[in-house]
Motif scaffolding. Structure first.
Motif, PDB file in Angstrom:
ATOM      1  N   LEU A  28      90.321  66.912 143.220  1.00  0.00           N
ATOM      2  CA  LEU A  28      88.953  66.265 144.274  1.00  0.00           C
ATOM      3  C   LEU A  28      88.154  67.473 143.631  1.00  0.00           C
ATOM      4  O   LEU A  28      87.029  67.423 143.089  1.00  0.00           O
ATOM      5  CB  LEU A  28      89.705  65.776 144.875  1.00  0.00           C
ATOM      6  CG  LEU A  28      86.953  65.513 145.787  1.00  0.00           C
ATOM      7  CD1 LEU A  28      87.143  64.582 145.301  1.00  0.00           C
ATOM      8  CD2 LEU A  28      87.663  64.962 147.416  1.00  0.00           C
ATOM      9  N   TYR A  93      75.905  67.549 142.483  1.00  0.00           N
ATOM     10  CA  TYR A  93      77.437  66.976 141.698  1.00  0.00           C
ATOM     11  C   TYR A  93      78.031  66.660 142.986  1.00  0.00           C
ATOM     12  O   TYR A  93      79.012  66.108 143.080  1.00  0.00           O
ATOM     13  CB  TYR A  93      77.455  67.898 140.992  1.00  0.00           C
ATOM     14  CG  TYR A  93      79.327  67.949 140.376  1.00  0.00           C
ATOM     15  CD1 TYR A  93      79.198  66.527 138.875  1.00  0.00           C
ATOM     16  CD2 TYR A  93      79.922  67.874 140.911  1.00  0.00           C
ATOM     17  CE1 TYR A  93      80.231  66.254 138.489  1.00  0.00           C
ATOM     18  CE2 TYR A  93      81.482  67.926 140.146  1.00  0.00           C
ATOM     19  CZ  TYR A  93      81.820  67.083 139.068  1.00  0.00           C
ATOM     20  OH  TYR A  93      82.668  66.096 138.611  1.00  0.00           O
ATOM     21  N   TRP A  94      78.205  67.976 143.691  1.00  0.00           N
ATOM     22  CA  TRP A  94      79.744  67.739 145.029  1.00  0.00           C
ATOM     23  C   TRP A  94      79.223  66.716 145.642  1.00  0.00           C
ATOM     24  O   TRP A  94      79.802  66.403 146.701  1.00  0.00           O
ATOM     25  CB  TRP A  94      79.678  68.947 145.182  1.00  0.00           C
ATOM     26  CG  TRP A  94      80.754  70.591 144.819  1.00  0.00           C
ATOM     27  CD1 TRP A  94      80.132  71.375 143.122  1.00  0.00           C
ATOM     28  CD2 TRP A  94      82.123  69.742 144.006  1.00  0.00           C
ATOM     29  NE1 TRP A  94      81.271  71.409 142.810  1.00  0.00           N
ATOM     30  CE2 TRP A  94      82.182  70.991 143.103  1.00  0.00           C
ATOM     31  CE3 TRP A  94      83.034  69.205 144.522  1.00  0.00           C
ATOM     32  CZ2 TRP A  94      83.721  71.061 142.342  1.00  0.00           C
ATOM     33  CZ3 TRP A  94      84.304  69.472 144.188  1.00  0.00           C
ATOM     34  CH2 TRP A  94      84.565  70.131 143.402  1.00  0.00           C
ATOM     35  N   ARG A  95      78.482  66.900 146.075  1.00  0.00           N
ATOM     36  CA  ARG A  95      77.712  66.055 147.290  1.00  0.00           C
ATOM     37  C   ARG A  95      77.811  64.613 147.222  1.00  0.00           C
ATOM     38  O   ARG A  95      79.110  64.345 147.927  1.00  0.00           O
ATOM     39  CB  ARG A  95      75.947  65.815 148.108  1.00  0.00           C
ATOM     40  CG  ARG A  95      75.312  64.955 148.577  1.00  0.00           C
ATOM     41  CD  ARG A  95      74.114  64.834 148.608  1.00  0.00           C
ATOM     42  NE  ARG A  95      73.782  64.269 147.331  1.00  0.00           N
ATOM     43  CZ  ARG A  95      72.408  64.478 147.098  1.00  0.00           C
ATOM     44  NH1 ARG A  95      71.886  65.864 147.142  1.00  0.00           N
ATOM     45  NH2 ARG A  95      72.034  64.095 145.865  1.00  0.00           N
ATOM     46  N   ASP A  96      77.837  63.656 146.214  1.00  0.00           N
ATOM     47  CA  ASP A  96      78.030  63.258 145.566  1.00  0.00           C
ATOM     48  C   ASP A  96      79.494  63.217 145.036  1.00  0.00           C
ATOM     49  O   ASP A  96      80.188  61.483 145.775  1.00  0.00           O
ATOM     50  CB  ASP A  96      77.185  61.906 143.910  1.00  0.00           C
ATOM     51  CG  ASP A  96      76.420  62.515 143.786  1.00  0.00           C
ATOM     52  OD1 ASP A  96      75.464  61.929 145.231  1.00  0.00           O
ATOM     53  OD2 ASP A  96      74.909  62.565 142.790  1.00  0.00           O
ATOM     54  N   ARG A  97      80.346  63.768 144.813  1.00  0.00           N
ATOM     55  CA  ARG A  97      81.590  63.375 144.223  1.00  0.00           C
ATOM     56  C   ARG A  97      82.072  63.735 145.874  1.00  0.00           C
ATOM     57  O   ARG A  97      83.456  62.690 145.848  1.00  0.00           O
ATOM     58  CB  ARG A  97      82.500  65.021 143.755  1.00  0.00           C
ATOM     59  CG  ARG A  97      83.669  64.694 143.193  1.00  0.00           C
ATOM     60  CD  ARG A  97      84.513  66.087 141.923  1.00  0.00           C
ATOM     61  NE  ARG A  97      85.388  66.050 142.501  1.00  0.00           N
ATOM     62  CZ  ARG A  97      85.643  65.130 141.382  1.00  0.00           C
ATOM     63  NH1 ARG A  97      85.157  64.300 140.253  1.00  0.00           N
ATOM     64  NH2 ARG A  97      87.378  65.701 141.111  1.00  0.00           N
ATOM     65  N   LYS A  99      81.217  62.730 148.758  1.00  0.00           N
ATOM     66  CA  LYS A  99      81.024  61.272 149.314  1.00  0.00           C
ATOM     67  C   LYS A  99      81.588  60.251 149.295  1.00  0.00           C
ATOM     68  O   LYS A  99      82.310  59.280 149.518  1.00  0.00           O
ATOM     69  CB  LYS A  99      79.159  61.289 149.800  1.00  0.00           C
ATOM     70  CG  LYS A  99      78.663  62.340 150.633  1.00  0.00           C
ATOM     71  CD  LYS A  99      77.864  61.708 151.503  1.00  0.00           C
ATOM     72  CE  LYS A  99      77.349  62.820 152.137  1.00  0.00           C
ATOM     73  NZ  LYS A  99      75.847  62.911 152.472  1.00  0.00           N
ATOM     74  N   GLN A 100      81.949  60.060 147.595  1.00  0.00           N
ATOM     75  CA  GLN A 100      82.853  58.887 146.932  1.00  0.00           C
ATOM     76  C   GLN A 100      84.184  59.102 147.480  1.00  0.00           C
ATOM     77  O   GLN A 100      84.624  57.460 147.525  1.00  0.00           O
ATOM     78  CB  GLN A 100      82.510  58.998 145.309  1.00  0.00           C
ATOM     79  CG  GLN A 100      80.842  58.305 144.854  1.00  0.00           C
ATOM     80  CD  GLN A 100      80.486  58.711 143.450  1.00  0.00           C
ATOM     81  OE1 GLN A 100      81.758  59.581 142.744  1.00  0.00           O
ATOM     82  NE2 GLN A 100      79.761  58.706 143.082  1.00  0.00           N
ATOM     83  N   ALA A 101      84.510  60.052 147.663  1.00  0.00           N
ATOM     84  CA  ALA A 101      85.580  60.192 148.230  1.00  0.00           C
ATOM     85  C   ALA A 101      86.138  59.809 149.756  1.00  0.00           C
ATOM     86  O   ALA A 101      87.441  60.153 149.797  1.00  0.00           O
ATOM     87  CB  ALA A 101      86.436  61.744 147.746  1.00  0.00           C
ATOM     88  N   GLY A 102      85.181  59.548 150.438  1.00  0.00           N
ATOM     89  CA  GLY A 102      85.477  59.601 151.528  1.00  0.00           C
ATOM     90  C   GLY A 102      85.310  60.873 152.503  1.00  0.00           C
ATOM     91  O   GLY A 102      85.457  62.048 151.958  1.00  0.00           O
ATOM     92  N   THR A 105      81.536  64.909 154.993  1.00  0.00           N
ATOM     93  CA  THR A 105      80.937  65.325 154.397  1.00  0.00           C
ATOM     94  C   THR A 105      79.520  65.778 154.310  1.00  0.00           C
ATOM     95  O   THR A 105      79.311  64.691 155.155  1.00  0.00           O
ATOM     96  CB  THR A 105      81.033  64.707 152.579  1.00  0.00           C
ATOM     97  OG1 THR A 105      81.970  65.185 151.726  1.00  0.00           O
ATOM     98  CG2 THR A 105      80.323  65.420 151.508  1.00  0.00           C
TER      99      THR A 105
END
Length: 315
Positions: A28, A93-97, A99-102, A105
């Motif tokens: 991640l 970029y990191w916020r989206d990455r 949040k998608q990973a659960g 955040t």
């Protein structure tokens, strides 16, 4: 000019789930596993080092694999670890990455004049991405899942929560030659910034005083210690001498093979280390294949078969 530590060297934390830990930090977060070794004081535990593409000092986030209960959060602990990235687009970029990973955040918010994104790993390790403005060198890892421009560039700042600000300030300024550079308020807390060397996010400690919370109990998801950079052995020996002269109790000099270490506790009980920049992680394996097999310092090499038998496979 007084001797100066040049910045954060590494930070060592605790994980009870090394397989998940490896997946989180390399998968991640896209960091490079630069050294898979053991805790030199307890060889039943892995010591995993995640860093940038060249394993530069100042980029290592490391973990001891201890089968510990989760930490009890509280005062007298390292309460959040900064990881530097460059620019507002990277934080998006990191916020989206993340949040998608659960997982836990937060949102991108400005703290102390820098954009930040707080988050946690699966064990509650408290981290924060900090925009360092792209200042200074970066060594992205070409095999990372994260695009080079968004990769984690290194460590800092590091946040400490203590019962007694005056006591730690005496050590930071009086013994370690840091400078108190500013204060700011965040999340209702008053935070004091101490800088070393040239300063900036890679060379800051952010200290908040909390007299009311219980003292933290270390465990999984906690930080074990933070290490500070000294460039060479001459200065390293000088630090040992300085701490001795000032009556600061310390471990004595310890050769960790990849660097030299000196450990001591500040008055609130947080463990500090001063570590040399060299010789570095490519001392015993090529830079291109760092971290691919279990590395042992020469004094443990004769026990390799026994040590490998005592470790669980982590993929």
């Amino acid at each position: 000019m007084a001797m100066q530590l040049t910045g954060i060297h590494h930070l060592t934390a605790i994980s009870a789930r090394p397989r998940e830990n490896l997946a989180f930090y390399t998968g991640l977060l896209g960091m490079r596993l630069v050294k898979k070794t053991v805790n030199q004081d307890d060889v039943s535990a892995y010591h995993l080092f995640y860093a940038d593409g060249k394993a530069n000092p100042g980029t290592d986030l490391t973990f001891f694999d201890f089968p510990a209960a989760p930490e009890r959060r509280g005062s007298n602990s390292i309460s959040r670890t900064g990881l530097r990235v460059a620019g507002e687009a990277s934080l998006g970029y990191w916020r989206d990455r993340l949040k998608q990973a659960g997982g836990v955040t937060g949102d991108v918010i400005e703290v102390d004049g820098r954009l930040t994104l707080p988050f946690e790993d699966g064990e509650g390790q408290r981290l924060v991405l900090v925009d360092d403005g792209g200042v200074g060198p970066a060594s992205p890892w070409e095999r990372s899942a994260v695009p080079a421009e968004h990769q984690i560039r290194g460590l800092g700042p590091i946040v400490l929560t203590v019962r007694h600000l005056a006591a730690i300030e005496q050590v930071l300024v009086g013994a370690m030659n840091m400078r108190r550079v500013r204060d700011y308020t965040a999340h209702g807390a008053h935070i004091h910034v101490f800088a070393m060397g040239e300063g900036g996010p890679a060379a800051e400690l952010h200290v908040l005083e909390d007299k009311d919370s219980p003292v933290a109990r270390q465990g999984a998801g906690a930080v074990h210690h933070v290490a500070f950079r000294t460039p060479d052995e001459i200065q390293y020996h000088a630090w040992t001498q300085r701490l001795s002269e000032l009556g600061v109790r310390h471990s004595g000099e310890i050769d960790r093979f990849y660097f030299r270490s000196l450990y001591f506790r500040e008055p609130n009980g947080i463990l500090f280390e001063i570590a040399t920049d060299g010789p570095g992680f490519s001392t015993d394996e090529p830079m291109t294949t760092l971290g691919e097999k279990l590395a042992l310092p020469p004094f443990l090499e004769p026990r390799r078969a026994e040590i490998e038998a005592g470790l669980k496979p982590i993929g």
